[in-house]
Design a protein around this motif. Structure first.
Motif: not given
Lengths: 476, 476
Positions: B328, B330, B350-351, B354, B358
């Motif tokens: 990614s 990111q 956070e993963h 995502y 996202k």
């Protein structure tokens, strides 16, 4: 499809699959009959196995306790006792149960023995029935309160408050058990404990429940509570579940109405939803007691449940009850273990049962207890002697519910707290409900296992909770 | 009649009575308007007081927080915002609330301040809404499982087992804190403790839940669990409520189907039963975030709930997810706090977010995690590296459910227990399910407060449980 669904379905002639545990297997060289159960109901489904169609080495593994997967045809049963059975086309053994080792063989086991294998006792008819009823009663409780506009409030289990005075408590700690940190004066430094002070397991959610009621209107708790009492009886557990409704603006009369309506709802629910299990337990109980003298036998289980449903609960004051008990033949002939000497004594289970079973012959609600034998938060009556307490008494078990209207007057409550030695300062959060927007309110507590003893007819409280905790016992 | 019932009733022209707490009072010398609330709903009923009819000294006591009893006529409201109001004939103040002292004045309070007066915060709109939703979600959970043939199993809170490995535990004891009894070798003599051994508060009911499932078929737990971790975050509590269904004969696919159906049921229930409270919380959230940049704002609350309802959950393997994350933008731009280096790493919130927010833009179920980062009881996949685990990931909060198919093979399970250092002998009760009638089975855990964070949009877990327990805090 579950066994329950299969037995209820009318789809004869249909291919079905079922998974469950073998309760028994019998038969001969031509045909075997497997009684299969998956826990969904007390009734087994019978699987008929044509021994020419299923390999012998497979059928050898089909022993009591084994998990099997059966594929076959659902047909009308030719035998008696069930409407449908399965003609097996395929039998797969998923997990064996060595007959030399598996403890739950198809024979009569004592309840004591089954308590030792509590992790497997759900696989017996009796405990299957008890724990399906336990579920049904828990669900009925939530249903009742939800339908009546109550909000379920999760009161805390770990608490720094020790004011209920309902018994000894368990300490909850992360301090080193051997070398706790000490203060200069040699006492334990609980400031270093996890919560920064000494904490215990709750004995009741009522005080926090009152906070909820004085905001949300009607609340109930339903959660575990704890007593560190060294009582090894058939009525005590160290960990048990309590239901505690609390209602703003309810007086004692409303509280009695709620308790009676609630209990009747639960018992009606059991009769409507658990009849198979109740009939099994009733038969067991009669079997159990068949050698007793008629007068020593319990009321038949279903009859006992209907007895509660069909009577208005008799509402009597403590003072009247004492007169009845004092003047009873039972008392005069010294038949009570605890003689009733006069006003002021606490009632024992034998007295409660006498009132219900012999005198009134219906459930009883006693009110107006002496304030000395009741908790500090109960509303003080104008007589200066009694409080607006209420205990609901049932056959077989005596007190099933204890409750009261709460003292809503700040000054009276504080005075009483000081009288009985409750630290007022540490309870200011509780007193705030009387300081800001106080109003009359009432509630009660129902011990969930006490209710289950009544509904299932079981005699030992350790047999109505999955994994009982009692002194010296925290297995599983 | 409750405020909720009054607002819903169409009985205009009828004499009514209502009791509740004053939220606000405004008006002039001729007429006063009291906004009254009794906790039954977020909406107030407006009481219109003709100042000529009610004594001035009574109306002086009608201040925010006071408990009042109003008798009057239910009429159509002439003002906007509500259909009905009450024309007061009589106003009785049951309990005053001194405006100089009552903490919940009608102005904006910070959530931090309200946490300090948690015993009164139920009286605010925001916490009224949160705790009514908490009730609704608890009820929906029981309803779902009851409708689907599950039995509610009360697993023990106090346990001598310490094998879940889910974190540090609280000790439960009645030994003297300062001078515990010692053995000859100087260690603490836990045989003298209440349960005859060292006991703790449970971190999960799963292992006992499996015992239930392997007898009763489908069970669920819903009870408090505990972690003695010193984590002061917005996501951790020392005492919280967990829901853990466990189903015999379910494989991982069935388990995922159950989790998805269950979560969608709960969210649909919230939308159908809690819209007033949800709309209030949605508005609050938008207000809260109005100064944030568009890309930093949360999804609107109702929209977020519908987002979950309207998407099939994407089912992806851990291995695929690692590839996606590693490649990614990111990750390549160093935007992750924890860079994803390759297969084997544990995923952070956070993963998870995502992937959901996202990449897939829908809820995600990740399966097939490395066995090293998952618990010993998970079913080992044929690849020798992964286990049949599943985590359900949601927007905003990441993991909402964690579960797995369980290892049903006795030998594989024992081997794994030895590998990770779990004492096999003390777990023989657990292993008996694999010894006698073993079968495939699966289950998962849902943190109740995690669910509530999602449904209410609240940001701090201390704000969705009535009385939070966290390090150094066990107030009320």
């Amino acid at each position: 499809m579950s066994v329950k669904e299969l037995l209820q379905s009318g789809d004869c002639g249909k291919e079905v699959e079922v998974k469950g545990w073998v309760r028994t297997k019998r038969g001969n060289k031509q045909v075997n009959f497997i009684a299969l159960n998956d826990g969904s109901t007390i009734n087994n489904i019978q699987v008929v196995v044509d021994m020419e169609k299923v390999a012998e080495e497979v059928m050898k593994k089909v022993t009591t306790g084994a998990a099997v997967h059966v594929k076959g045809l659902l047909v009308e049963s030719t035998g008696s006792g069930q409407a449908h059975e399965i003609q097996a086309k395929e039998v797969i053994v998923m997990g064996e149960a060595d007959p030399e080792k598996y403890p739950i063989q198809p024979k009569k086991h004592s309840l004591e023995f089954l308590r030792e294998v509590a992790h497997l006792r759900f696989r017996t008819n009796i405990f299957g029935a008890v724990f399906r009823i336990r579920h049904a009663m828990a669900f009925a409780i939530h249903q009742y309160f939800n339908d009546h506009g109550f909000y379920y409030l999760h009161t805390p289990l770990i608490t720094a408050s020790d004011c209920e005075g309902a018994g000894e408590m368990f300490r909850v700690t992360t301090l080193d058990a051997k070398n706790p940190p000490l203060l200069e004066d040699g006492s334990v430094d609980f400031r270093q404990d996890f919560f920064g002070k000494s904490t215990n397991l709750t004995v009741s959610g009522q005080l926090e429940g009152e906070l909820g009621a004085m905001s949300l209107g009607k609340i109930y708790t339903f959660g575990p509570t704890f007593r560190a009492e060294n009582s090894n009886t058939t009525r005590h557990l160290s960990e048990f579940w309590m239901i505690e409704p609390e209602v703003a603006f309810n007086d004692l009369e409303d509280n009695m109405d709620l308790a009676e309506d609630f209990l009747k709802y639960l018992i009606r629910y059991a009769l409507e939803h658990c009849m198979d299990d109740l009939l099994f337990l009733s038969k067991r109980l009669q079997e159990e007691e068949k050698d007793k003298k008629a007068e020593d036998r319990s009321m038949e289980l279903i009859e006992k449940l209907q007895f509660v449903l069909n009577h208005d609960f008799e509402r009597v004051t403590y003072t009247e009850a004492i007169e009845i008990l004092k003047n009873s033949k039972q008392n005069k002939n010294g038949k009570f273990q605890y003689p009733v000497t006069g006003w002021g004594v606490d009632l024992q289970s034998e007295h409660e049962r006498y009132l219900v079973e012999k005198h009134f012959k219906k459930p009883v609600i006693l009110t107006g207890y002496p304030k000395e034998i009741k908790a500090f938060y109960m509303k003080q009556n104008p007589d200066g002697k009694t409080v607006a307490a209420m205990d609901v008494l049932f056959p077989q078990i005596g007190e099933i519910i204890g409750g009261s209207q709460r003292e809503e007057d700040y000054d009276k409550l504080v005075t009483r707290m000081k009288e009985v030695g409750i630290p007022v300062a540490s309870m200011s959060w509780y007193l705030d409900t009387r300081r800001f927007g106080s109003a009359e309110h009432s509630g009660f507590g129902l011990g969930f296992e006490r209710l289950l003893l009544f509904v299932t007819g079981m005699g030992n409280i350790r047999d109505v909770i999955p994994f009982p905790r009692t002194p010296k016992n925290a297995e599983f």
